[in-house]
Design a protein around this motif. Structure first.
Motif, mmCIF file in Angstrom:
data_model
loop_
_atom_site.group_PDB
_atom_site.id
_atom_site.type_symbol
_atom_site.label_atom_id
_atom_site.label_comp_id
_atom_site.label_asym_id
_atom_site.label_seq_id
_atom_site.Cartn_x
_atom_site.Cartn_y
_atom_site.Cartn_z
ATOM 1 N N HIS A 36 1.091 -26.516 -12.489
ATOM 2 C CA HIS A 36 0.866 -26.593 -11.047
ATOM 3 C C HIS A 36 1.955 -27.470 -10.410
ATOM 4 N N ALA A 37 2.212 -28.624 -11.006
ATOM 5 C CA ALA A 37 3.220 -29.552 -10.482
ATOM 6 C C ALA A 37 4.610 -28.910 -10.499
ATOM 7 N N GLU A 38 4.930 -28.224 -11.583
ATOM 8 C CA GLU A 38 6.250 -27.582 -11.679
ATOM 9 C C GLU A 38 6.390 -26.473 -10.647
ATOM 10 N N GLY A 39 5.335 -25.706 -10.458
ATOM 11 C CA GLY A 39 5.343 -24.641 -9.451
ATOM 12 C C GLY A 39 5.498 -25.219 -8.050
ATOM 13 N N GLU A 40 4.832 -26.330 -7.808
ATOM 14 C CA GLU A 40 4.942 -27.001 -6.507
ATOM 15 C C GLU A 40 6.375 -27.450 -6.243
ATOM 16 N N GLU A 41 6.961 -28.093 -7.246
ATOM 17 C CA GLU A 41 8.328 -28.588 -7.071
ATOM 18 C C GLU A 41 9.262 -27.452 -6.681
ATOM 19 N N VAL A 53 9.068 -26.901 1.980
ATOM 20 C CA VAL A 53 8.952 -28.047 2.881
ATOM 21 C C VAL A 53 10.345 -28.618 3.178
ATOM 22 N N ALA A 54 11.161 -28.788 2.152
ATOM 23 C CA ALA A 54 12.524 -29.331 2.339
ATOM 24 C C ALA A 54 13.336 -28.412 3.253
ATOM 25 N N GLU A 55 13.173 -27.101 3.057
ATOM 26 C CA GLU A 55 13.876 -26.112 3.888
ATOM 27 C C GLU A 55 13.421 -26.226 5.350
ATOM 28 N N LEU A 56 12.116 -26.289 5.563
ATOM 29 C CA LEU A 56 11.576 -26.383 6.925
ATOM 30 C C LEU A 56 11.983 -27.685 7.607
ATOM 31 N N MET A 57 12.079 -28.760 6.839
ATOM 32 C CA MET A 57 12.452 -30.061 7.401
ATOM 33 C C MET A 57 13.978 -30.221 7.455
ATOM 34 N N LYS A 58 14.672 -29.201 6.961
ATOM 35 C CA LYS A 58 16.145 -29.196 6.953
ATOM 36 C C LYS A 58 16.715 -30.444 6.284
ATOM 37 N N ASN A 59 16.049 -30.860 5.179
ATOM 38 C CA ASN A 59 16.516 -32.041 4.475
ATOM 39 C C ASN A 59 16.064 -31.978 3.014
ATOM 40 N N PRO A 60 17.007 -31.786 2.088
ATOM 41 C CA PRO A 60 16.641 -31.688 0.669
ATOM 42 C C PRO A 60 16.066 -32.992 0.098
ATOM 43 N N LEU A 61 16.310 -34.116 0.773
ATOM 44 C CA LEU A 61 15.774 -35.396 0.289
ATOM 45 C C LEU A 61 14.316 -35.606 0.697
ATOM 46 N N PHE A 62 13.821 -34.793 1.616
ATOM 47 C CA PHE A 62 12.484 -34.976 2.165
ATOM 48 C C PHE A 62 11.405 -35.015 1.080
ATOM 49 N N THR A 63 11.604 -34.278 -0.007
ATOM 50 C CA THR A 63 10.565 -34.168 -1.041
ATOM 51 C C THR A 63 10.865 -34.986 -2.303
ATOM 52 N N LYS A 64 11.936 -35.731 -2.302
ATOM 53 C CA LYS A 64 12.347 -36.443 -3.530
ATOM 54 C C LYS A 64 11.315 -37.464 -4.024
ATOM 55 N N HIS A 89 5.943 -36.798 -9.670
ATOM 56 C CA HIS A 89 5.754 -35.842 -10.764
ATOM 57 C C HIS A 89 6.375 -36.370 -12.063
ATOM 58 N N GLN A 90 7.521 -37.053 -11.967
ATOM 59 C CA GLN A 90 8.145 -37.620 -13.165
ATOM 60 C C GLN A 90 7.228 -38.673 -13.796
ATOM 61 N N PHE A 91 6.627 -39.519 -12.960
ATOM 62 C CA PHE A 91 5.695 -40.528 -13.478
ATOM 63 C C PHE A 91 4.458 -39.859 -14.078
ATOM 64 N N ILE A 92 3.952 -38.833 -13.419
ATOM 65 C CA ILE A 92 2.780 -38.110 -13.927
ATOM 66 C C ILE A 92 3.094 -37.546 -15.313
ATOM 67 N N LYS A 93 4.254 -36.908 -15.462
ATOM 68 C CA LYS A 93 4.661 -36.349 -16.772
ATOM 69 C C LYS A 93 4.775 -37.459 -17.810
ATOM 70 N N GLN A 94 5.369 -38.579 -17.413
ATOM 71 C CA GLN A 94 5.550 -39.711 -18.325
ATOM 72 C C GLN A 94 4.188 -40.239 -18.804
#
Length: 172
Positions: free
Chosen positions: A54-59, A66-77, A83-88
């Motif tokens: 689910h997390a991978e699909g969301e990313e 969301v990043a596309e709509l907000m016109k900013n690739p950093l918006f979702t970082k 997600h990285q912490f969740i995986k860890q």
């Protein structure tokens, strides 16, 4: 009128309810009998086969939109970092749980499992809240239900389709 992201919200609610059941059971664990071992195995299966896909699909699809709509690739970082912490923490939990099936499973192992599960809950709960209260309203405002279905939900299904049992809050 239902919001365009209603299916995603329903799916999040189902995931959260399942997780809260696991958290409650883990908090009250006192020893490792067969029943407790089965509970922990069920949690790991759920985390690896339902939550991570689910997390991978969301990313890939939700955050990308969301990043596309907000016109900013950093918006979702920051959410990707969650997600990285969740995986860890899932990896940490899995490593600790390997000891559960050995005779040496003891109070220390139990405490480690409870601590890691608590860390996981501490990041997952606000993570869902941020998605539901920040990301999904952006989609609701800018996309129709059909667009959400076609541009977010369907690609997420296709992406996580290889992971059996992934239901997105509605019937296929």
């Amino acid at each position: 009128m239902a919001r365009p992201t209603e299916d995603i919200r329903e799916h999040h609610k189902m995931l959260e309810e399942r997780l809260h059941g696991f958290w409650r059971n883990i908090e009250s664990l006192q020893k490792f009998r067969e029943q407790e071992r089965r509970l922990l195995d069920a949690l790991m299966t759920f985390l690896k086969e339902k939550l991570l896909p689910h997390a991978e699909g969301e990313e890939k699809h939700l955050y990308g939109k969301v990043a596309e709509l907000m016109k900013n690739p950093l918006f979702t970082k920051t959410m990707e970092m969650d997600h990285q912490f969740i995986k860890q923490y899932i990896t940490e939990l899995e490593t600790t749980m390997k000891n559960v099936h050995k005779e040496s499973a003891d109070d220390v192992t139990l405490k480690m499992i409870q601590t890691t599960a608590s860390k996981l809950q501490g990041i997952i709960d606000p993570h869902f809240q941020k998605e539901n209260e920040i990301y999904l309203p952006i989609l609701d405002e800018k996309l129709s239900k059909e667009q959400v279905e076609k541009e977010v939900i369907e690609p997420m299904h296709a992406y996580s389709g290889s992971h059996e049992g992934h239901v997105h809050g509605h019937h296929h």
